[in-house]
Design a protein around this motif. Structure first.
Motif, short mmCIF file in Angstrom:
data_model
loop_
_atom_site.label_atom_id
_atom_site.label_comp_id
_atom_site.label_asym_id
_atom_site.label_seq_id
_atom_site.Cartn_x
_atom_site.Cartn_y
_atom_site.Cartn_z
N GLU A 109 38.95 48.37 46.83
CA GLU A 109 38.96 48.04 48.26
C GLU A 109 39.81 46.79 48.50
O GLU A 109 40.57 46.72 49.47
N PHE A 110 39.70 45.83 47.60
CA PHE A 110 40.48 44.60 47.72
C PHE A 110 41.97 44.89 47.55
O PHE A 110 42.80 44.37 48.30
N GLU A 111 42.31 45.73 46.56
CA GLU A 111 43.72 46.07 46.34
C GLU A 111 44.30 46.81 47.53
O GLU A 111 45.44 46.54 47.94
N VAL B 159 45.66 41.38 40.46
CA VAL B 159 44.27 41.76 40.68
C VAL B 159 43.79 42.58 39.49
O VAL B 159 44.45 43.54 39.08
N ALA B 160 42.66 42.19 38.92
CA ALA B 160 42.06 42.94 37.82
C ALA B 160 40.56 42.67 37.85
O ALA B 160 40.08 41.81 38.59
N HIS B 161 39.83 43.43 37.05
CA HIS B 161 38.38 43.17 36.97
C HIS B 161 37.88 43.51 35.58
O HIS B 161 38.45 44.35 34.86
N CYS B 162 36.81 42.83 35.18
CA CYS B 162 36.11 43.17 33.95
C CYS B 162 34.76 43.76 34.35
O CYS B 162 34.63 44.33 35.42
N MET B 163 33.74 43.62 33.50
CA MET B 163 32.46 44.25 33.80
C MET B 163 31.78 43.63 35.01
O MET B 163 31.05 44.30 35.74
N THR B 164 31.99 42.32 35.24
CA THR B 164 31.25 41.64 36.31
C THR B 164 32.13 40.84 37.25
O THR B 164 31.66 40.42 38.30
N ARG B 165 33.40 40.60 36.90
CA ARG B 165 34.20 39.64 37.66
C ARG B 165 35.48 40.26 38.24
O ARG B 165 36.14 41.04 37.58
#
Length: 484
Positions: free
Chosen positions: A78-80, A25-31
Motif C-alpha cells: 500500500e505504501f509503495e 522501500v523494503a520490509h522484513c518480518m516486522t519492520r
C-alpha cells in the motif's frame, strides 16, 4: 475504499518527508524499512503516535518503522502504491516549480550524503548483509517447518511414501540458496542481480567435483552462502570495472562474459576453498563455544540479543545461522538467542500485574503479548519495556537466565538446534532438532523458556518497577486533570 492498511500507509508517508524523500522501500518480518534522502525530515514523535506503529529505529539514512508481523506485509505494498501515485500527482508542470523542487532535492541529497559520511563502516556493512538475507527468511521458515514435519513423520514411521516428497520440498531451497544469496548481493551492491546469481551458482553446481585445486577436489556447495556472497560481491566489482572500460558498442557482449568468466575462475580456484575453511571454522567455533563454555556463553548471548533487536542489527546473524544449518542441519545459536524473547514476555507480565491501574499500558501488553509468545519481540520492546527503562534491563536478565539454562545442557552434550531461522518463542517448537531425541530436545528448550519467563517476571516485579508506578500514576492524574 480505504482499508486500515492503506490508511496507515497514507499516514506514514508525510511523516517521513513525503514521496520525494523516499529512495527505497523494503520490509522484513516486522519492520517497514525506508531508505531516505534526508533523515532529518522524519517526524519521529508523530510516527510513534500512530496506532499501527509499534516502534521506530533510525539508523543513518534508513528509517525502520516497526509495524509487527502480518501488518507490515500488508502495509508495504500500500505504501509503495501510494508512493508511486503521489509522486505522479505531484510531478511538476512548470519551470518555476521544477527549479524549486530540484534545488530542494539537491539540498536533501547533500544532507543525506553528509549523514552517510558520518555512518560507521561496520553499521553500513551489517545493514547491507541484513538486506541480502532478510528477503530469504520466508522461504527459510516455510522449508524449515516442512523439514520438521518430515522428520517427525520419519521418526514415527508414518506415511513412508510421502516423506521423500517432503524431503525434496524442504531441501530444494537450501540446495540452491547460494543462487538467491548471489542475486541479492549483486542487487544490494549495485550490480546486475542475475549475474550475481550466475556466479554464485558455480558454488552449488555438481560439476565442480571434477575440478581439482592444489591437489584437492572441490565438493558441490563448498563454502556455502559465504562463498556465494563473496563470489557475487567480486562479480559486482568486476562488472562495474567492465562498465567503465569496455566500449559501449561491446558492453552487452563483453561485460557479462568477463564478469562470469573471471569471477567464476576466482571462485573455483580461491573463494570456494577459503569460504569452506571459514564456514568450517564457524561451525567448529559454535560447537566449541556451547560445549565448553555453554552456560556462560548462553548467559551472554541471551542477555545481549534484545539490544541487538532494538538496534535492528540482529539480522546480521543470519549468515551464521544459515552456515550452521548447511553444515549440521540446524543452528544451535538460535534457541539460545530465543531466550531473550522469553525474558521479555516475563517482564511484560510483571508490568501487567504490578501496574494494574494503568489501563492503557495493560491494553498495549495484551495486544503485544501474543506476538511476544511467538518470538516477535519488537511490539513489547517498543511498546512496553524500552519506554519504561528498567524493565528492558530486567528482560535482558531473563534472557540471560534462559540462555544459560540451554547452554548448561549443551555442556552436557545435549544440543538444541533449529532447522530454520525466523520464528522463536513457542513458534520454534516445530523447527527444533538436535543430537538427542526430539522429546528431550523439546524438553530442554521448554525448560529454557520457562526459566526466561520466571526470571524475567521476578526481576521486573521486584527490581524493575521501583520508580515506574509513581510516574505512571502521575501521568494518568495529569491526563485526567487535562480531560476535566
Amino acid at each position: 475504499m480505504r482499508t486500515p492498511d492503506s490508511t496507515t500507509a497514507a499516514a506514514i508517508l508525510p511523516l517521513v518527508g513525503g514521496p520525494a524523500n523516499v529512495l527505497t522501500v523494503a520490509h522484513c518480518m516486522t519492520r517497514l524499512r525506508l531508505g531516505l534522502r534526508d533523515p532529518s525530515l522524519v517526524d519521529g514523535g508523530a510516527l510513534r503516535a500512530l496506532p499501527a506503529v509499534l516502534g521506530l529505529v533510525a539508523d543513518g539514512d534508513t528509517c525502520q518503522i516497526v509495524l509487527g508481523p502480518g501488518t507490515v506485509a500488508r502495509v508495504t505494498p500500500e505504501f509503495e502504491a501510494l508512493l508511486t501515485t503521489t509522486a505522479d500527482r505531484l510531478a511538476p508542470h512548470d519551470a518555476e516549480t521544477t527549479t524549486a523542487d530540484l534545488l530542494a532535492l539537491r539540498g536533501a541529497e547533500l544532507k543525506a550524503a553528509r549523514t552517510r559520511r558520518n555512518a560507521t563502516p561496520l553499521k553500513l556493512l551489517l545493514r547491507r548483509i541484513s538486506d541480502i538475507f532478510v528477503p530469504l527468511i520466508p522461504a527459510l521458515i516455510g522449508c524449515g517447518v516442512v523439514a520438521g514435519l518430515n522428520g517427525l513423520l520419519v521418526n514415527l514411521g508414518v506415511l513412508p511414501g510421502l516423506t521423500p516428497a517432503l524431503t525434496a520440498i524442504a531441501a530444494g531451497f537450501m540446495a540452491l540458496i547460494a543462487v538467491f544469496v548471489g542475486y541479492n548481493t549483486a542487487k544490494e551492491f549495485g550490480g546486475t542481480p542475475v549475474l550475481g546469481g550466475a556466479v554464485a551458482s558455480v558454488v552449488v553446481y555438481a560439476g565442480v567435483s571434477k575440478v581439482t585445486v592444489l591437489g584437492v577436489t572441490l565438493a558441490p556447495g563448498q563454502g556455502g552462502v559465504l562463498g556465494a556472497l563473496a563470489a557475487a560481491l567480486l562479480g559486482t566489482y568486476v562488472e562495474k570495472w567492465c562498465r567503465r572500460w569496455v566500449p559501449p558498442t561491446l558492453d552487452v557482449l563483453v561485460t557479462p562474459t568477463l564478469t562470469v568468466l573471471l569471477t567464476g575462475l576466482v571462485t573455483l580456484y580461491a573463494l570456494m576453498y577459503a569460504a569452506g575453511e571459514l564456514s568450517s571454522a564457524i561451525g567448529t567455533a559454535a560447537a566449541w563455544l556451547l560445549s565448553t563454555t555453554g552456560a556462560f556463553a548462553g548467559l551472554v548471548l541471551g542477555a545481549l540479543f534484545l539490544p541487538l533487536v532494538m538496534l535492528g542489527l540482529h539480522q546480521a546473524l543470519i549468515p551464521i545461522h544459515t552456515t550452521l544449518i548447511e553444515q549440521q542441519g540446524y543452528t544451535v545459536l538460535l534457541p539460545v538467542l530465543a531466550m531473550a524473547g522469553a525474558g521479555q514476555v516475563g517482564a511484560a507480565l510483571a508490568v501487567y500485574v504490578r501496574l494494574r491501574h494503568d489501563t492503557s499500558l495493560r491494553t498495549t501488553i495484551r495486544s503485544a503479548l501474543p506476538a511476544g509468545l511467538l518470538g516477535v519481540g519488537e511490539p513489547l520492546i517498543y511498546g512496553v519495556s524500552l519506554p519504561l527503562g528498567r524493565p528492558f534491563v530486567t528482560a535482558c536478565a531473563g534472557g540471560a537466565a534462559g540462555g544459560a539454562f540451554i547452554g548448561f545442557f549443551s555442556m552436557l552434550g545435549d544440543q538444541v538446534g533449529s532447522t530454520a531461522i525466523g520464528p522463536s518463542g513457542l513458534a520454534l517448537f516445530p523447527l527444533l532438532s538436535g543430537n538427542r531425541s526430539l522429546a528431550l530436545t523439546a524438553a530442554i528448550y521448554a525448560g529454557g523458556l520457562i526459566t526466561g519467563y520466571v526470571v524475567g517476571f521476578a526481576a521486573t516485579y521486584f527490581l524493575g518497577l521501583g520508580g515506574v508506578a509513581p510516574v505512571r500514576r502521575a501521568e494518568q492524574a495529569a491526563e485526567q486533570a487535562a480531560a476535566v
